[in-house]
Enzyme design. Structure first.
Site, mmCIF file in Angstrom:
data_model
loop_
_atom_site.group_PDB
_atom_site.id
_atom_site.type_symbol
_atom_site.label_atom_id
_atom_site.label_comp_id
_atom_site.label_asym_id
_atom_site.label_seq_id
_atom_site.Cartn_x
_atom_site.Cartn_y
_atom_site.Cartn_z
ATOM 1 N N GLY A 9 1.329 -1.746 0.008
ATOM 2 C CA GLY A 9 -0.282 -0.021 -0.115
ATOM 3 C C GLY A 9 1.058 1.247 -0.217
ATOM 4 N NE ARG A 12 2.476 7.858 9.237
ATOM 5 C CZ ARG A 12 3.662 7.542 10.061
ATOM 6 N NH1 ARG A 12 3.627 6.226 10.805
ATOM 7 N NH2 ARG A 12 4.738 8.120 10.738
ATOM 8 C CB SER A 13 -1.804 2.937 3.234
ATOM 9 O OG SER A 13 -0.706 1.707 2.906
ATOM 10 N N GLY A 14 -1.857 2.418 6.227
ATOM 11 C CA GLY A 14 -1.982 1.497 7.483
ATOM 12 C C GLY A 14 -0.944 -0.080 7.605
ATOM 13 C CE LYS A 15 3.570 0.054 3.437
ATOM 14 N NZ LYS A 15 2.884 1.681 3.283
ATOM 15 C CB SER A 16 3.895 -1.120 9.824
ATOM 16 O OG SER A 16 4.661 -0.933 9.030
ATOM 17 C CB ALA A 34 13.464 -2.708 11.900
ATOM 18 C CG HIS A 50 7.472 2.236 14.351
ATOM 19 N ND1 HIS A 50 6.192 2.766 14.607
ATOM 20 C CD2 HIS A 50 7.725 2.936 13.537
ATOM 21 C CE1 HIS A 50 6.046 3.267 13.694
ATOM 22 N NE2 HIS A 50 7.260 3.661 13.174
ATOM 23 C CG ASP A 84 7.454 -2.761 7.931
ATOM 24 O OD1 ASP A 84 7.832 -2.102 6.941
ATOM 25 O OD2 ASP A 84 6.855 -2.444 9.154
#
Length: 178
Positions: A9, A12-16, A34, A50, A84
């Site tokens: 995505g 800031r689409s909410g992937k993580s 990471a 995070h 990620d």
């Protein structure tokens, strides 16, 4: 065999967050690989934030910018793993190649992604890859940005092909692609 999930995505689409929730529903033994390098003070703060967010979920974090296959192989077989993100990994590989005066090609990235996906496929625990969808915007104006876009697109295609599930995140909403 574990499942491979690719979560893609925009920024800031909410992937993580989605990947983390999915992983926490899967296993009590959780690892987070990471790929983000610390490039400045703001990035260092972001990384620390995070890490703190994952502490409550009993996550173990491995920071690895280049050798994802080696990092994945070092984790217990039954653990769930989030990597990620692939986008930053491609960036890191491109930067490393440039420092060495080498051109990173789509064939090179395909080979690396195929090897990583094969390693993930052999695990008994699930692996969740997070990546950015970079091909939906305008064509970048300079050569290095176009190469980055092309390499990331190729990486995403190779991993998506081997993945059991592909999820596109849009505005925090998961949409199943595969």
């Amino acid at each position: 065999m574990g499942r491979i999930t690719l979560v893609t995505g925009g920024s800031r689409s909410g992937k993580s967050s989605f990947a983390q929730k999915l992983a926490e529903e899967t296993s009590e033994e959780r690892f987070y690989i990471a790929t983000a390098p610390v490039t400045d003070h703001e990035m260092a703060n972001r990384i620390e934030l995070h890490k703190k967010e994952r502490l409550a979920g009993n996550w173990q974090t491995i920071e690895e910018e280049l050798r994802l296959k080696d990092a994945l192989q070092s984790i217990p077989e039954n653990a769930v793993v989030i990597i990620d993100c692939l986008t930053l990994w491609v960036n890191n590989l491109l930067y490393d190649a440039g420092k060495r005066g080498v051109t990173l090609t789509e064939e090179d990235i395909s080979e690396k992604c195929h090897s990583l996906s094969t390693t993930a496929k052999k695990r008994t625990g699930d692996v969740i890859f997070v990546t950015n969808e970079v091909g939906m915007g305008i064509v970048p104006e300079n050569e290095i940005a176009r190469r980055f876009r092309d390499l990331t697109g190729r990486c995403n295609q190779v991993v998506a092909k081997t993945a059991d599930h592909v999820i596109l995140m849009v505005c925090g909403i998961p949409t199943t692609i595969k």
